[in-house]
Design an enzyme around this catalytic site. Sequence first.
Site, mmCIF file in Angstrom:
data_model
loop_
_atom_site.group_PDB
_atom_site.id
_atom_site.type_symbol
_atom_site.label_atom_id
_atom_site.label_comp_id
_atom_site.label_asym_id
_atom_site.label_seq_id
_atom_site.Cartn_x
_atom_site.Cartn_y
_atom_site.Cartn_z
ATOM 1 N N SER A 22 0.688 -1.280 -0.092
ATOM 2 C CA SER A 22 0.075 0.032 0.008
ATOM 3 C C SER A 22 0.799 1.320 -0.015
ATOM 4 O O SER A 22 0.391 2.564 -0.165
ATOM 5 C CB SER A 22 -0.896 0.056 1.283
ATOM 6 O OG SER A 22 -0.234 -0.182 2.371
ATOM 7 N N SER A 276 -15.671 25.450 -28.022
ATOM 8 C CA SER A 276 -15.948 24.276 -28.737
ATOM 9 C C SER A 276 -14.872 23.931 -29.743
ATOM 10 O O SER A 276 -14.459 25.178 -30.235
ATOM 11 C CB SER A 276 -17.298 24.147 -29.144
ATOM 12 O OG SER A 276 -17.411 23.339 -30.460
ATOM 13 N N LYS A 282 -19.674 28.985 -29.260
ATOM 14 C CA LYS A 282 -19.714 28.148 -27.964
ATOM 15 C C LYS A 282 -18.939 28.967 -26.661
ATOM 16 O O LYS A 282 -17.838 28.815 -26.893
ATOM 17 C CB LYS A 282 -19.642 26.843 -28.078
ATOM 18 C CG LYS A 282 -20.538 26.139 -29.044
ATOM 19 C CD LYS A 282 -21.943 26.000 -28.244
ATOM 20 C CE LYS A 282 -21.738 24.571 -27.687
ATOM 21 N NZ LYS A 282 -22.822 23.848 -27.178
ATOM 22 N N ASN A 284 -18.877 27.149 -23.089
ATOM 23 C CA ASN A 284 -19.467 26.296 -22.410
ATOM 24 C C ASN A 284 -19.094 26.421 -20.770
ATOM 25 O O ASN A 284 -18.130 26.428 -20.466
ATOM 26 C CB ASN A 284 -19.007 25.019 -22.944
ATOM 27 C CG ASN A 284 -19.459 24.580 -24.172
ATOM 28 O OD1 ASN A 284 -20.625 25.089 -24.768
ATOM 29 N ND2 ASN A 284 -18.684 23.921 -24.933
HETATM 30 N N1 ARG Z 1 -1.137 -1.227 5.086
HETATM 31 C C1 ARG Z 1 -1.986 -1.763 5.970
HETATM 32 C C2 ARG Z 1 -3.319 -1.149 5.929
HETATM 33 O O1 ARG Z 1 -3.442 -0.119 5.478
HETATM 34 C C3 ARG Z 1 -1.407 -1.580 7.602
HETATM 35 C C4 ARG Z 1 -1.923 -2.558 8.298
HETATM 36 C C5 ARG Z 1 -1.162 -3.841 8.319
HETATM 37 N N2 ARG Z 1 -1.642 -4.760 9.251
HETATM 38 C C6 ARG Z 1 -1.572 -6.245 8.960
HETATM 39 N N3 ARG Z 1 -1.984 -6.922 9.970
HETATM 40 N N4 ARG Z 1 -1.293 -6.738 7.746
HETATM 41 O O2 ARG Z 1 -4.191 -1.761 6.490
#
Ligand code: ARG
Length: 460
Positions: A22, A276, A282, A284
């Site tokens: 993430s 346009s 035009k 818009n």
């Molecule tokens: N990147 C994870 C989230 O956004 C962080 C928490 C991760 N926790 C875990 N037990 N894998 O949820």
Amino acid sequence: MKLWGGRFTKEENSTVHSFNESLSFDHRFWKQDIRGSKAHVTMLASSGIITDAEKESIINALDSIYDDIESGKLEFTNGAEDIHSFVEAELIDRIGDTGKKLHTGRSRNDQVALDMRLYVRDEIDCVKDLLTDLLKTIYDLMEKHTDTYMPGFTHLQKAQPVTLAHHLGAYFEMFKRDRSRLVDTRCRMNLCPLGAGALAGTTYPLDRKLTASLLDFDGPTLNSMDSVSDRDFSLEFLSDLSICMMHLSRFSEEIIMWNSNEYRFIEIDDAYSTGSSIMPQKKNPDIAELVRGKTGRVYGSLIALLTTMKGLPLAYNKDMQEDKEGVFDAIDTVKQCLSLFTDMIATMTVNKDNMAESAKNGFTNATDAADWLVNHGVPFRDAHGIIGRLVLLCIDRDCSLDDLPLEEYKKISPVFTEDIYEAIKMKTCVDKRNTIGAPGHVAMEQVLKAYKEALTQMQP
Ligand code: ARG
């Protein structure tokens, strides 16, 4: 570096890594992550879990990581799974074993719950200020247009005359409620989840009250399982943003109509219009249309998160990682829409004459004509019938009630006298309406006073 390599005998599959990670989006709250870690180590030292020297060393390193990220020297490219692992890995890289103490008495579950709360709380303050700017702009327009008459509509049919100030006042009310919804949300969410650990608290003597106060929370959360699995605050925030977008979208719809050739009530400034590629004539209202259109994606984020959360058993589940991108997208969208929309209405031109002309046509004074009869002893239901017949006559003659000769009035009801004309003048129709919240001058003056007071209290 993996935070959890110990138990594993194989390297993670690279597709698994990119599916699971993430960092590519949660790096957005790196400031909040570092702020939370600094509070955590401060508390660890104060509770005697680490030494003051260790705390100093960790905090100095976290500060240097902060500076390096801010200056662009440090990029989010160390292959970490998320922002929490990224910062911890970087810390260990910089100060070695002492850095390994940062995560004492903490889990990424309470850490991410904290970071997201800190982030949403900051963004609430930001959106609140943008709403204050919009409210100020609407207020200024209202002050300028207490004498700008226009038709009020029901069923998109001209109904009764109002003023532009009054029409805009309706939006002032909506955005004022939106702002206070954010204040409520912030108040309800302002509890600190840090210290909840993975789900069941910790065996260390953490001072959760101290952590909470260091991070400007009202206190710690009271159930560790809820602390790591609650995403209500994001849902409330998304729902606040969705309602706000719904209001912006309704307002945009009116701006688009008012700006059209058919209405010509307003003209959007060139700087907020587009052309346009084929039709040279035009101009818009793309900005208003996009604000209206983007409402859909903010609703989408709300529905997506509600759906993600609906089947999750307690406590943390990885599904919850899906709480972030929708919130981020909604925030970016709403902030952009609010600031562009505010500038667009601040710079638009109002065609007072066209608005007044439109209010005159369409028999918006028919109710007032009926009221005149009532004031002269005719029961309302009869008065309604009489004016209905007069309207039919006017349609036939292609004229307004103001232009119909008195003998025609008298033919339908002998009660009519010359002063009917004064009573149905647009200005009279509006100015006689002075009950609280009505468009008349006396009522409007009171409302403007109340709004001015409300705006003063919104100052940071
Ligand atoms: N990147 C994870 C989230 O956004 C962080 C928490 C991760 N926790 C875990 N037990 N894998 O949820």
